[in-house]
Design a protein around this motif. Structure first.
Motif, PDB file in Angstrom:
ATOM      1  N   LEU A 369       0.797  -1.230   0.000  1.00 19.59           N
ATOM      2  CA  LEU A 369       0.000   0.000   0.000  1.00 19.59           C
ATOM      3  C   LEU A 369       0.833   1.286   0.000  1.00 19.59           C
ATOM      4  CD1 LEU A 369      -3.120  -0.659   2.253  1.00 19.59           C
ATOM      5  CD2 LEU A 369      -3.083  -0.012  -0.151  1.00 19.59           C
ATOM      6  N   PRO A 370       1.886   1.407   0.809  1.00 15.47           N
ATOM      7  CA  PRO A 370       2.634   2.666   0.809  1.00 15.47           C
ATOM      8  C   PRO A 370       3.165   3.058  -0.570  1.00 15.47           C
ATOM      9  CG  PRO A 370       3.231   1.378   2.724  1.00 15.47           C
ATOM     10  CD  PRO A 370       2.365   0.509   1.870  1.00 15.47           C
ATOM     11  N   SER A 371       3.760   2.107  -1.293  1.00 18.81           N
ATOM     12  CA  SER A 371       4.293   2.434  -2.618  1.00 18.81           C
ATOM     13  C   SER A 371       3.172   2.729  -3.601  1.00 18.81           C
ATOM     14  CB  SER A 371       5.166   1.288  -3.132  1.00 18.81           C
ATOM     15  OG  SER A 371       4.405   0.085  -3.213  1.00 18.81           O
ATOM     16  N   ILE A 372       2.055   1.995  -3.494  1.00 22.30           N
ATOM     17  CA  ILE A 372       0.930   2.232  -4.405  1.00 22.30           C
ATOM     18  C   ILE A 372       0.273   3.573  -4.108  1.00 22.30           C
ATOM     19  CG2 ILE A 372      -1.370   1.429  -5.057  1.00 22.30           C
ATOM     20  CD1 ILE A 372      -0.378  -1.421  -4.611  1.00 22.30           C
ATOM     21  N   LEU A 373       0.117   3.871  -2.821  1.00 21.67           N
ATOM     22  CA  LEU A 373      -0.543   5.111  -2.435  1.00 21.67           C
ATOM     23  C   LEU A 373       0.245   6.336  -2.903  1.00 21.67           C
ATOM     24  CD1 LEU A 373      -3.011   6.177  -0.910  1.00 21.67           C
ATOM     25  CD2 LEU A 373      -1.608   6.253   1.149  1.00 21.67           C
ATOM     26  N   SER A 374       1.578   6.236  -2.885  1.00 25.23           N
ATOM     27  CA  SER A 374       2.383   7.373  -3.343  1.00 25.23           C
ATOM     28  C   SER A 374       2.168   7.670  -4.820  1.00 25.23           C
ATOM     29  CB  SER A 374       3.868   7.096  -3.075  1.00 25.23           C
ATOM     30  OG  SER A 374       4.301   5.963  -3.804  1.00 25.23           O
ATOM     31  N   THR A 375       1.886   6.631  -5.618  1.00 29.68           N
ATOM     32  CA  THR A 375       1.642   6.852  -7.052  1.00 29.68           C
ATOM     33  C   THR A 375       0.238   7.367  -7.319  1.00 29.68           C
ATOM     34  OG1 THR A 375       0.886   4.568  -7.390  1.00 29.68           O
ATOM     35  CG2 THR A 375       3.254   4.988  -7.596  1.00 29.68           C
ATOM     36  N   LEU A 376      -0.676   7.223  -6.343  1.00 29.06           N
ATOM     37  CA  LEU A 376      -2.063   7.659  -6.524  1.00 29.06           C
ATOM     38  C   LEU A 376      -2.352   8.993  -5.834  1.00 29.06           C
ATOM     39  CD1 LEU A 376      -3.914   4.256  -5.939  1.00 29.06           C
ATOM     40  CD2 LEU A 376      -3.284   5.300  -8.114  1.00 29.06           C
ATOM     41  N   THR A 377      -1.339   9.562  -5.184  1.00 26.42           N
ATOM     42  CA  THR A 377      -1.556  10.798  -4.429  1.00 26.42           C
ATOM     43  C   THR A 377      -1.352  12.016  -5.323  1.00 26.42           C
ATOM     44  OG1 THR A 377      -0.837   9.739  -2.394  1.00 26.42           O
ATOM     45  CG2 THR A 377      -0.823  12.154  -2.435  1.00 26.42           C
ATOM     46  N   CYS A 378      -2.301  12.892  -5.278  1.00 25.84           N
ATOM     47  CA  CYS A 378      -2.227  14.150  -6.042  1.00 25.84           C
ATOM     48  C   CYS A 378      -1.531  15.193  -5.174  1.00 25.84           C
ATOM     49  CB  CYS A 378      -3.634  14.625  -6.408  1.00 25.84           C
ATOM     50  SG  CYS A 378      -3.646  16.167  -7.359  1.00 25.84           S
ATOM     51  N   GLU A 379      -0.359  15.654  -5.617  1.00 22.81           N
ATOM     52  CA  GLU A 379       0.382  16.624  -4.842  1.00 22.81           C
ATOM     53  C   GLU A 379      -0.380  17.931  -4.721  1.00 22.81           C
ATOM     54  OE1 GLU A 379       4.238  17.020  -6.468  1.00 22.81           O
ATOM     55  OE2 GLU A 379       4.763  14.900  -6.207  1.00 22.81           O
ATOM     56  N   LYS A 380      -0.051  18.673  -3.684  1.00 20.39           N
ATOM     57  CA  LYS A 380      -0.835  19.849  -3.299  1.00 20.39           C
ATOM     58  C   LYS A 380      -0.881  20.907  -4.397  1.00 20.39           C
ATOM     59  CE  LYS A 380      -1.315  23.139   0.488  1.00 20.39           C
ATOM     60  NZ  LYS A 380      -0.747  23.612   1.788  1.00 20.39           N
ATOM     61  N   ASN A 381       0.218  21.163  -5.052  1.00 15.29           N
ATOM     62  CA  ASN A 381       0.284  22.240  -6.050  1.00 15.29           C
ATOM     63  C   ASN A 381      -0.016  21.776  -7.464  1.00 15.29           C
ATOM     64  OD1 ASN A 381       1.060  24.070  -4.021  1.00 15.29           O
ATOM     65  ND2 ASN A 381       3.232  23.476  -4.222  1.00 15.29           N
ATOM     66  N   THR A 382      -0.370  20.524  -7.617  1.00 15.38           N
ATOM     67  CA  THR A 382      -0.666  19.999  -8.954  1.00 15.38           C
ATOM     68  C   THR A 382      -2.138  20.241  -9.286  1.00 15.38           C
ATOM     69  OG1 THR A 382       1.003  18.270  -8.638  1.00 15.38           O
ATOM     70  CG2 THR A 382      -0.583  17.952 -10.430  1.00 15.38           C
ATOM     71  N   PRO A 383      -2.441  20.801 -10.473  1.00 10.16           N
ATOM     72  CA  PRO A 383      -3.857  21.022 -10.870  1.00 10.16           C
ATOM     73  C   PRO A 383      -4.626  19.717 -10.881  1.00 10.16           C
ATOM     74  CG  PRO A 383      -2.362  22.221 -12.325  1.00 10.16           C
ATOM     75  CD  PRO A 383      -1.500  21.339 -11.480  1.00 10.16           C
ATOM     76  N   SER A 384      -5.895  19.819 -10.498  1.00 11.31           N
ATOM     77  CA  SER A 384      -6.725  18.614 -10.415  1.00 11.31           C
ATOM     78  C   SER A 384      -6.903  17.947 -11.767  1.00 11.31           C
ATOM     79  CB  SER A 384      -8.095  18.979  -9.828  1.00 11.31           C
ATOM     80  OG  SER A 384      -8.736  19.959 -10.641  1.00 11.31           O
ATOM     81  N   GLU A 385      -6.881  18.755 -12.873  1.00 10.13           N
ATOM     82  CA  GLU A 385      -7.039  18.151 -14.201  1.00 10.13           C
ATOM     83  C   GLU A 385      -5.877  17.209 -14.523  1.00 10.13           C
ATOM     84  OE1 GLU A 385      -7.233  21.317 -13.539  1.00 10.13           O
ATOM     85  OE2 GLU A 385      -9.379  21.737 -13.840  1.00 10.13           O
ATOM     86  N   ILE A 386      -4.686  17.634 -14.141  1.00  7.41           N
ATOM     87  CA  ILE A 386      -3.513  16.786 -14.394  1.00  7.41           C
ATOM     88  C   ILE A 386      -3.585  15.516 -13.558  1.00  7.41           C
ATOM     89  CG2 ILE A 386      -0.994  16.650 -14.212  1.00  7.41           C
ATOM     90  CD1 ILE A 386      -0.870  19.630 -14.772  1.00  7.41           C
TER      91      ILE A 386
END
Length: 494
Positions: A369-386
């Motif tokens: 889960l930790p490695s998978i969750l990091s790939t599914l997390t939307c960073e704070k400053n990244t636009p939601s569309e991206i």
């Protein structure tokens, strides 16, 4: 998932398994306790209790009493001979009289040598088997202590992970680990105290029997030499020494009977637990730790299973909900839209059994889960569309807390086998089963052989001492040829 609070309060159930008051197995018989004004001891089997040892040692009173009577009789008889002298009239017995006495002495010496050898064998065997038995149970207690320490380390990791996000659970875990730390100290103290007490008892029995048998063999060999040399002063010395050895022999008879009782008590306690599986009425388990009974441990482990099962179910539901809101599949993609679920290693109600092999092949393992969750997390400053286009549907604001709970569950699952072992008292139960099934029978047999041999030797030495007195009376004032069985005057008359 962010609203889920890991209900680790169930861990308190675990600590309750170690906080019951100790109880002991009811003794199969009532014994006078010489340390308590000979009031009846009814405390049962507890090798840490000096009153148990005193009452068990008192069971050998028949041997101690016989030794006392024999010593008093010897002192009285010796005093009489010194005052009156050993000057009885000479009786002219036929040579057969001397031959019979010689043959009887030789026979009882042979019997004494045989049973002295048996004592040596039984003494060595009983020491080995008693040490093996004690090492088995103390080893199980030490393994249990190490398991508790391993679980404590897992709980401390969980506490460190949850401390920034869940202070209540963190404080609860701190109290739990402190209680478990006290339990490890209690087990360690028991192992040290009980091992020292049992080692002292075993060594005392072994050394006492070994020294006695060695001295007795020397005296027997010396007696054979004196018997053939017809040395009258030697018969007097031999009689005194044999009288003392016989007294010691009867003391050891009582001492070995006490050891026989101790062996029976120990095995009875193990066998009682093996049959009843109930620690509340058994001293073996309550001394080492207050392990739960089967129903309590099953409920406790089901509670942990329910905790993890509920967390994973809520996590799967929330992940699916977040993904659906973020990706928003259209009508054409509804059938193909699918989110992999987290593997739940626990079955459903009511038992929540741990079954890690029953997960689907495409399920996400907890440790992944930790490695998978990091790939599914939307960073704070990244636009939601991206993020949407890349499939990153998990908000970064929840990442830290979610990771803490995921790793906490991972640590809890990793510690589950140890928790299961402790809750079911598996190390102790296995040790007790091994002792009750395989070790008790030969242990009892070796101790019984030791006691029976020393009892037979004591009776033999008692009779042999009386024959030494008769032989000394025969030898007084008479002249024998070397290695002869009758005095010269009888040989000449023949």
């Amino acid at each position: 998932m962010s609203n889920f609070k890991l209900p680790l309060i169930c861990i308190l159930l675990f600590t309750s398994l170690f906080t019951h008051n100790s109880s002991v197995l009811a003794s199969p018989f009532v014994r006078p306790d010489p340390l308590n004004h000979f009031r009846l001891y009814q405390g049962g089997y507890d090798i840490r209790n000096k009153h148990y040892w005193a009452s068990a040692a008192f069971t050998g009173v028949h041997g101690y009493a016989t030794a006392g009577i024999w010593m008093i009789f010897g002192l009285g008889f010796g005093t009489y001979l010194m005052l009156k002298g050993f000057n009885g009239p000479f009786l002219h017995h036929p040579s057969s009289y001397f031959l019979v006495c010689f043959a009887l002495i030789a026979m009882f010496i042979l019997i004494a040598i045989i049973f002295s050898s048996l004592i040596l064998v039984a003494n060595q065997s009983s020491l080995h088997r008693s040490k093996t038995l004690m090492d088995t149970i103390f080893g199980a207690a030490s393994n249990m202590k190490q398991t508790i320490e391993a679980v404590m380390q897992g709980f401390l990791k969980i506490r460190a992970l949850l401390q920034p996000y869940d202070r209540q659970t963190s404080e609860l875990l701190n109290r739990v680990t402190n209680q478990m730390r006290k339990e490890t100290v209690s087990i360690q103290n028991f192992v040290e105290e009980a091992r020292q007490a049992s080692n002292r008892a075993m060594k005392a029995v072994y050394i006492a029997n070994l020294v006695f048998v060695t001295a007795n063999m020397v005296v027997l060999v010396t007696g054979c030499v004196i018997l053939f040399l017809h040395w009258y002063p030697g018969f007097i010395i031999l009689t005194v020494v044999c009288w003392i050895l016989t007294t010691v022999s009867w003391i050891l008879t009582g001492f070995d009977f006490f050891f026989h009782i101790f062996a029976g008590d120990t095995c009875a306690a193990f066998e009682d637990f093996e049959q009843n599986q109930n620690s509340k009425n058994n001293g073996i388990m309550s001394i080492l730790s207050s392990c739960s009974n089967l129903s309590t441990s099953d409920k406790f482990m089901a509670k942990i299973g329910y905790t993890v099962h509920k967390y994973i179910a809520q996590s799967n539901s929330e992940i699916a909900s977040l993904a659906f809101k973020m990706i928003q599949p259209n009508d054409q993609s509804d059938d193909s839209f699918m989110i992999q679920k987290i593997c739940d290693p626990f079955s459903g109600p009511p038992n929540y059994t741990y079954t890690p092999g029953n997960c689907q092949q495409d399920a996400i393992q907890i440790h992944d889960l930790p490695s998978i969750l990091s790939t599914l997390t939307c960073e704070k400053n990244t636009p939601s569309e991206i993020c949407k286009s890349e499939g990153r549907f998990f908000p970064q604001s929840r990442y830290g807390k979610t990771m803490a709970y995921i790793q906490s569950v991972e640590n809890l699952i990793a510690a589950y086998p140890d928790l299961q072992s402790l809750a079911g008292c598996t190390p102790l139960k296995h040790a007790i089963a091994d002792i009750a099934s395989h070790q008790c029978k030969p242990f009892r047999a070796s101790v019984k052989l030791l006691w029976a041999s020393i009892l037979t030797l004591s009776i033999d030495l008692t009779i042999l001492t009386l024959f030494w007195i008769i032989k000394a009376y025969q030898e007084k004032g008479r002249h024998f040829s070397l290695c002869s069985t009758a005095p010269k005057n009888h040989q000449q008359n023949l």
